[in-house]
Design an enzyme around this catalytic site. Structure first.
Site, PDB file in Angstrom:
ATOM      1  CB  CYS A   1       2.037   4.907 -10.029  1.00 16.35           C
ATOM      2  SG  CYS A   1       0.449   5.064 -10.862  1.00 16.35           S
TER       3      CYS A   1
ATOM      4  CB  CYS B   1       2.406   2.026  -7.122  1.00 16.49           C
ATOM      5  SG  CYS B   1       1.075   0.928  -6.588  1.00 16.49           S
TER       6      CYS B   1
ATOM      7  NE  ARG C   1      -8.986   8.297   5.732  1.00 19.43           N
ATOM      8  CZ  ARG C   1      -9.604   8.480   4.574  1.00 19.43           C
ATOM      9  NH1 ARG C   1      -8.955   8.411   3.448  1.00 19.43           N
ATOM     10  NH2 ARG C   1     -10.891   8.718   4.557  1.00 19.43           N
TER      11      ARG C   1
ATOM     12  CB  CYS D   1     -11.221   2.361   1.799  1.00 20.23           C
ATOM     13  SG  CYS D   1     -11.647   3.727   2.861  1.00 20.23           S
TER      14      CYS D   1
ATOM     15  CB  CYS E   1      -1.530  -1.824 -11.644  1.00 18.64           C
ATOM     16  SG  CYS E   1      -2.442  -0.365 -12.176  1.00 18.64           S
TER      17      CYS E   1
ATOM     18  CB  CYS F   1     -14.296   4.701   0.475  1.00 24.98           C
ATOM     19  SG  CYS F   1     -13.054   5.586  -0.481  1.00 24.98           S
TER      20      CYS F   1
ATOM     21  CB  CYS G   1     -11.757  10.081  -0.813  1.00 27.21           C
ATOM     22  SG  CYS G   1     -10.310   9.613   0.165  1.00 27.21           S
TER      23      CYS G   1
HETATM   24  N1  SAM Z   1      -5.264   2.001  -8.846  1.00 23.32           N
HETATM   25  C1  SAM Z   1      -6.054   2.958  -8.196  1.00 23.32           C
HETATM   26  C2  SAM Z   1      -5.484   4.353  -8.294  1.00 23.32           C
HETATM   27  O1  SAM Z   1      -4.325   4.510  -8.543  1.00 23.32           O
HETATM   28  O2  SAM Z   1      -6.267   5.285  -8.083  1.00 23.32           O
HETATM   29  C3  SAM Z   1      -6.304   2.629  -6.733  1.00 23.32           C
HETATM   30  C4  SAM Z   1      -5.199   2.085  -5.858  1.00 23.32           C
HETATM   31  S1  SAM Z   1      -3.778   3.134  -5.584  1.00 23.32           S
HETATM   32  C5  SAM Z   1      -2.703   2.034  -4.722  1.00 23.32           C
HETATM   33  C6  SAM Z   1      -4.347   4.334  -4.393  1.00 23.32           C
HETATM   34  C7  SAM Z   1      -3.379   5.357  -3.911  1.00 23.32           C
HETATM   35  O3  SAM Z   1      -2.466   4.799  -2.981  1.00 23.32           O
HETATM   36  C8  SAM Z   1      -2.456   6.011  -4.915  1.00 23.32           C
HETATM   37  O4  SAM Z   1      -3.093   7.006  -5.653  1.00 23.32           O
HETATM   38  C9  SAM Z   1      -1.387   6.598  -4.036  1.00 23.32           C
HETATM   39  O5  SAM Z   1      -1.717   7.924  -3.644  1.00 23.32           O
HETATM   40  C10 SAM Z   1      -1.398   5.689  -2.808  1.00 23.32           C
HETATM   41  N2  SAM Z   1      -0.147   4.912  -2.718  1.00 23.32           N
HETATM   42  C11 SAM Z   1       0.232   3.912  -3.522  1.00 23.32           C
HETATM   43  N3  SAM Z   1       1.415   3.406  -3.148  1.00 23.32           N
HETATM   44  C12 SAM Z   1       1.808   4.123  -2.074  1.00 23.32           C
HETATM   45  C13 SAM Z   1       2.959   4.079  -1.234  1.00 23.32           C
HETATM   46  N4  SAM Z   1       3.933   3.206  -1.429  1.00 23.32           N
HETATM   47  N5  SAM Z   1       3.042   4.957  -0.210  1.00 23.32           N
HETATM   48  C14 SAM Z   1       2.041   5.846   0.002  1.00 23.32           C
HETATM   49  N6  SAM Z   1       0.937   5.925  -0.755  1.00 23.32           N
HETATM   50  C15 SAM Z   1       0.811   5.073  -1.794  1.00 23.32           C
HETATM   51 FE1  SF4 Z   2      -1.886   1.031 -10.396  1.00 19.64          FE
HETATM   52 FE2  SF4 Z   2      -0.561   1.537  -8.163  1.00 19.64          FE
HETATM   53 FE3  SF4 Z   2      -0.795   3.411  -9.997  1.00 19.64          FE
HETATM   54 FE4  SF4 Z   2      -2.986   2.643  -8.588  1.00 19.64          FE
HETATM   55  S1  SF4 Z   2      -1.174   3.663  -7.804  1.00 19.64           S
HETATM   56  S2  SF4 Z   2      -2.846   3.003 -10.800  1.00 19.64           S
HETATM   57  S3  SF4 Z   2      -2.492   0.476  -8.328  1.00 19.64           S
HETATM   58  S4  SF4 Z   2       0.295   1.459 -10.247  1.00 19.64           S
END
Ligand code: SAM
Ligand code: SF4
Ligand code: DTB
Length: 341
Positions: free
Chosen positions: A72, A75, A276, A112, A68, A143, A203
């Site tokens: 973040c 992530c 949730r 989802c 990606c 979702c 959501c």
């Molecule tokens: N890329 C899209 C986004 O960021 O909206 C969708 C996928 S992203 C993985 C969805 C959500 O997963 C993130 O906004 C975050 O809140 C949650 N998330 C990601 N990594 C996580 C982690 N290690 N522990 C808990 N929640 C996590």
């Molecule tokens: Fe990409 Fe992870 Fe950020 Fe979603 S949370 S935008 S998958 S880096």
């Protein structure tokens, strides 16, 4: 109106009117209530809107993993961090639908689909729309979480029958730049507004345990609780630690009681939203989860994987539900609201 016995300046629990004008002081006073008082109030509000013995079960599938463009800091899927995760391309429609059928057979009511995109390419949306229509045809709620959307993309997703769009704000406005630099919280809020304008339910929630303060957690809930109307679904994640991410090593696991307090606060601020208990349950005791349900959580993800990290096995969740006398189903309140919409 405020109460007088041991509850300081916390607003009274009476009144079932939904409010989007919560102040920081009110939210903090509720959060700081003596724990028995906070849980009693949250449980009372919960019972007014939902059957407290029913918890929704949703299943997640990563339809496009890793690589990606966003940074973040929490992530596993960001191309900016060395997390050892193997990136994959978008899954095929048939494969996704067979996983949705397995989720349905396992008792899920919502499916989802998550993609590690900053925002989807228009050509990828054709396949995602086919996935959504297929999931809906099975009688599941659909979702997706695909990153930032243009209004035209929202229209296409809505036409495919999408019920909910997941797009988390993740943390407080003040802490946001410490966690993500490739977009702003306003970018997130813009997508949420477009999704809502397109008639798709929101959501949106966030993560606890990334090094933020209690004030940041409360400020995050306030962003959600001052949306009018409130998001229909609010996922609260406890950060699943990922080696190689910038957040790793900077944050301690949150105190379980503090986490339960936050769930209770979410229930009090957003009485009719589905709350949730999302990522992080693998690291939670059964007792902590029971407290979260008592505080007003009424949805979980089931299945042994979330997107890239672990989640309790289905059997373990079934045993927990049996011990607690909890039934897996769509919360009745959400059905009532959907019918009224
Ligand atoms: N890329 C899209 C986004 O960021 O909206 C969708 C996928 S992203 C993985 C969805 C959500 O997963 C993130 O906004 C975050 O809140 C949650 N998330 C990601 N990594 C996580 C982690 N290690 N522990 C808990 N929640 C996590
Ligand atoms: Fe990409 Fe992870 Fe950020 Fe979603 S949370 S935008 S998958 S880096
Ligand atoms: C949400 O708030 N939690 C889910 C869902 N929305 C998409 C994602 C949790 C991801 C946990 C980390 C992982 O498995 O990669």
């Amino acid at each position: 109106m405020t109460t007088s016995t041991g509850t300081g300046t916390a607003p009274a629990a009476e009144g079932s009117q939904l409010r989007s004008d919560w102040t920081e002081a009110e939210a903090r006073a509720l959060y700081d209530l003596p724990f028995p008082e906070l849980l009693f109030r949250a449980q009372s509000v919960h019972r007014r809107h939902f059957d407290p013995t029913t918890v929704e079960t949703a299943t997640l599938l990563s339809i496009k993993t890793g690589g990606c463009a966003e940074d973040c800091g929490y992530c596993s899927q960001s191309a900016h961090h060395e997390t050892g995760l193997k990136a994959t391309k978008l899954m095929g429609v048939e494969e996704v639908l067979s996983q949705a059928q397995a989720a349905k057979d396992g008792g899920a009511t919502r499916f989802c689909m998550g993609a590690a995109w900053r925002s989807p390419k228009d050509r990828d949306l054709d396949a995602v729309c086919a996935m959504i229509s297929g999931v809906k045809a099975m009688g599941l709620e659909a979702c997706v979480t695909l990153g930032m959307l243009t209004p035209d993309q929202v229209t296409r997703l809505g036409a495919a029958g999408l019920d909910y769009y997941n797009h988390n704000i993740d943390t407080s406005p003040a802490f946001y730049p410490e966690i993500v630099t490739t977009r702003t919280m306003d970018d997130r809020l813009d997508t949420l507004a477009s999704v809502r304008a397109g008639g798709i339910r929101l959501c949106t929630g966030g993560i606890v345990g990334m090094g933020e303060t209690v004030d940041d957690r409360i400020a995050m809930l306030l962003v959600l609780a001052t949306l009018d109307p409130h998001p229909e679904s609010v996922p609260l994640n406890m950060w699943n630690a990922i080696e190689g991410t910038p957040v790793m090593g900077k944050a301690d696991k949150p105190d379980p009681i503090a986490f339960v307090r936050l769930i209770a606060l979410a229930r009090l601020l957003m009485p009719q939203s589905i709350v949730r208990l999302s990522a992080g349950r693998d690291a939670m005791s059964d007792e902590m989860q029971a407290l979260c349900f008592l505080a007003g959580a009424n949805s979980i993800f089931t299945g042994d994987v979330l997107l890239t990290t672990g989640n309790p096995e289905r059997d373990k969740d079934a045993a927990l539900f049996a011990r607690l006398g909890i039934r897996a189903a769509a919360p009745a309140g959400s059905e009532m609201r959907s019918a009224a919409e």
